[in-house]
Design a protein around this motif. Structure first.
Motif, PDB file in Angstrom:
ATOM      1  N   GLY A  11       0.765  -1.100   0.110  1.00 31.70           N
ATOM      2  CA  GLY A  11      -0.030  -0.010   0.084  1.00 31.70           C
ATOM      3  C   GLY A  11       0.753   1.351  -0.002  1.00 31.70           C
ATOM      4  N   LYS A  12       2.164   0.873  -0.281  1.00 32.78           N
ATOM      5  CA  LYS A  12       2.779   2.339  -0.209  1.00 32.78           C
ATOM      6  C   LYS A  12       3.052   3.010  -1.430  1.00 32.78           C
ATOM      7  CE  LYS A  12       5.882   0.938   3.681  1.00 32.78           C
ATOM      8  NZ  LYS A  12       7.518   0.944   4.103  1.00 32.78           N
ATOM      9  N   LEU A  13       2.991   4.225  -1.766  1.00 32.57           N
ATOM     10  CA  LEU A  13       3.233   5.080  -3.117  1.00 32.57           C
ATOM     11  C   LEU A  13       4.368   4.478  -3.903  1.00 32.57           C
ATOM     12  CD1 LEU A  13       1.438   7.017  -4.823  1.00 32.57           C
ATOM     13  CD2 LEU A  13       3.014   8.870  -3.735  1.00 32.57           C
ATOM     14  N   MET A  14       4.001   4.229  -5.249  1.00 31.06           N
ATOM     15  CA  MET A  14       5.137   3.934  -5.791  1.00 31.06           C
ATOM     16  C   MET A  14       5.189   4.978  -6.809  1.00 31.06           C
ATOM     17  SD  MET A  14       4.496   0.030  -6.656  1.00 31.06           S
ATOM     18  CE  MET A  14       5.753  -0.085  -8.045  1.00 31.06           C
ATOM     19  N   ALA A  15       4.319   5.497  -7.515  1.00 27.59           N
ATOM     20  CA  ALA A  15       4.291   6.559  -8.581  1.00 27.59           C
ATOM     21  C   ALA A  15       3.099   7.160  -8.743  1.00 27.59           C
ATOM     22  CB  ALA A  15       4.673   5.823 -10.037  1.00 27.59           C
ATOM     23  N   SER A  16       2.903   8.410  -9.442  1.00 24.37           N
ATOM     24  CA  SER A  16       1.590   8.981  -9.485  1.00 24.37           C
ATOM     25  C   SER A  16       1.878   9.981 -10.508  1.00 24.37           C
ATOM     26  CB  SER A  16       1.670  10.006  -8.063  1.00 24.37           C
ATOM     27  OG  SER A  16       2.645  11.122  -8.116  1.00 24.37           O
ATOM     28  N   SER A  17       0.562  10.262 -11.138  1.00 27.63           N
ATOM     29  CA  SER A  17       0.344  11.300 -12.346  1.00 27.63           C
ATOM     30  C   SER A  17      -0.417  12.353 -11.972  1.00 27.63           C
ATOM     31  CB  SER A  17      -0.028  10.647 -13.508  1.00 27.63           C
ATOM     32  OG  SER A  17       0.689   9.631 -13.867  1.00 27.63           O
ATOM     33  N   LEU A  18      -0.374  13.797 -12.406  1.00 27.18           N
ATOM     34  CA  LEU A  18      -1.162  14.939 -12.271  1.00 27.18           C
ATOM     35  C   LEU A  18      -1.338  15.477 -13.295  1.00 27.18           C
ATOM     36  CD1 LEU A  18      -2.262  15.936  -9.143  1.00 27.18           C
ATOM     37  CD2 LEU A  18      -0.347  17.533  -9.328  1.00 27.18           C
ATOM     38  N   LEU A  19      -2.802  16.089 -13.512  1.00 27.04           N
ATOM     39  CA  LEU A  19      -3.127  16.851 -14.466  1.00 27.04           C
ATOM     40  C   LEU A  19      -2.399  18.111 -14.047  1.00 27.04           C
ATOM     41  CD1 LEU A  19      -4.857  17.289 -17.111  1.00 27.04           C
ATOM     42  CD2 LEU A  19      -6.708  18.144 -15.491  1.00 27.04           C
ATOM     43  N   THR A  20      -1.713  18.682 -14.947  1.00 26.14           N
ATOM     44  CA  THR A  20      -0.921  19.885 -14.716  1.00 26.14           C
ATOM     45  C   THR A  20      -1.163  20.962 -15.838  1.00 26.14           C
ATOM     46  OG1 THR A  20       1.146  19.105 -15.978  1.00 26.14           O
ATOM     47  CG2 THR A  20       1.275  18.906 -13.505  1.00 26.14           C
ATOM     48  N   GLN A  21      -1.823  20.601 -17.097  1.00 25.28           N
ATOM     49  CA  GLN A  21      -2.428  21.517 -17.900  1.00 25.28           C
ATOM     50  C   GLN A  21      -3.599  21.117 -18.638  1.00 25.28           C
ATOM     51  OE1 GLN A  21       0.482  22.721 -21.038  1.00 25.28           O
ATOM     52  NE2 GLN A  21       2.235  23.171 -19.476  1.00 25.28           N
ATOM     53  N   LEU A  22      -4.524  22.032 -18.647  1.00 22.61           N
ATOM     54  CA  LEU A  22      -5.805  21.679 -19.510  1.00 22.61           C
ATOM     55  C   LEU A  22      -6.189  22.750 -20.191  1.00 22.61           C
ATOM     56  CD1 LEU A  22      -8.273  20.002 -19.806  1.00 22.61           C
ATOM     57  CD2 LEU A  22      -9.205  21.007 -17.739  1.00 22.61           C
ATOM     58  N   ASN A  23      -6.225  22.600 -21.684  1.00 20.01           N
ATOM     59  CA  ASN A  23      -6.936  23.427 -22.392  1.00 20.01           C
ATOM     60  C   ASN A  23      -8.099  23.065 -23.219  1.00 20.01           C
ATOM     61  OD1 ASN A  23      -4.543  25.656 -22.238  1.00 20.01           O
ATOM     62  ND2 ASN A  23      -3.551  23.782 -23.129  1.00 20.01           N
ATOM     63  N   LYS A  24      -9.139  23.759 -23.081  1.00 23.47           N
ATOM     64  CA  LYS A  24     -10.393  23.408 -23.646  1.00 23.47           C
ATOM     65  C   LYS A  24     -11.052  24.316 -24.375  1.00 23.47           C
ATOM     66  CE  LYS A  24     -13.305  21.561 -20.717  1.00 23.47           C
ATOM     67  NZ  LYS A  24     -14.191  21.150 -19.530  1.00 23.47           N
TER      68      LYS A  24
END
Length: 230
Positions: free
Chosen positions: A217-230
């Motif tokens: 259950g320990k964090l290995m990796a992550s992804s985050l939305l850092t830009q959004l253009n609509k």
């Protein structure tokens, strides 16, 4: 290059959870020139690279919408890998044409290696609710690497469940999200591993955040939305 191809495929498979239903629901803006960027981090929060997506060539015919998703993967050294693939939204279901991943550019990067990709789509209902169980999905990759050597990879997404609602803030803004838990089971050669993950999903945006964990259950990796253009 083979490793990065697998990363590209897994990135598509992960994003599929956010593109499922696209313009057929409120979870993803399937509109020409919409673009978004995810930044990947390791377990210590150090940046590992970025993935850029752009929606192009959107066409509508009755209840069916088709589009091309252009994807650019940039590793931490600045090396870039690109691909694109076709998606179709028909009623309440989105399908991804895995064969379209085998475009001319990708094939030239892979050399003489032959491969076959198949699978079932990740689906999201229009109306999510806490405690809801979602369907499993899988992706199969068969690679002929020459010299009589074959490598088969199977990626399954199982035990999907809507855990809770939560508001999170990223460099792209603040979003009200559903948190979806799932487990990814990967079988490749003699390796068989299962890793839990969580995805934060916002209406009109898609995936905002994703975390992957080890068996403890320990964090290995992550992804985050850092830009959004609509």
């Amino acid at each position: 290059m083979k490793r990065y191809f697998l990363l590209l495929v897994m990135a598509i498979f992960a994003l599929q959870a956010s593109t499922a239903q696209t313009s057929c629901s409120t979870y993803y803006p399937l509109t020409d020139d919409v673009s978004f960027q995810y930044t990947n981090y390791d377990k210590k929060g150090k940046e590992e690279g970025k993935i850029n997506y752009k929606v192009t060539d959107v066409q509508n015919s009755g209840s069916t919408t088709t589009a091309t998703m252009v994807m650019e993967m940039i590793d931490k050294k600045g090396k870039t890998y690109t691909s694109d693939y076709d998606i179709t939204c028909d009623g309440n279901v989105v399908t991804i044409d895995f064969e379209s991943l085998m475009n001319e550019q990708m094939l030239s990067q892979m050399g003489d290696m032959e491969m076959d990709i198949s699978g079932t789509d990740v689906e999201l209902p229009n109306n999510l609710s806490v405690g809801q169980t979602l369907p499993d999905a899988n992706l199969s990759i068969k690679m002929k690497m020459g010299g009589g050597i074959n490598m088969n990879t199977n990626i399954e997404t199982i035990n999907r469940k809507v855990e809770k609602q939560e508001s999170i803030t990223t460099p792209a803004g603040t979003f009200d999200c559903y948190v979806i838990y799932s487990e990814t089971r990967t079988k490749m050669m003699m390796t068989n591993q299962t890793f839990p993950s969580r995805m934060w999903l916002a209406e009109g945006v898609g995936m905002v955040k994703q975390e992957s964990y080890n068996k403890s259950g320990k964090l290995m990796a992550s992804s985050l939305l850092t830009q959004l253009n609509k």
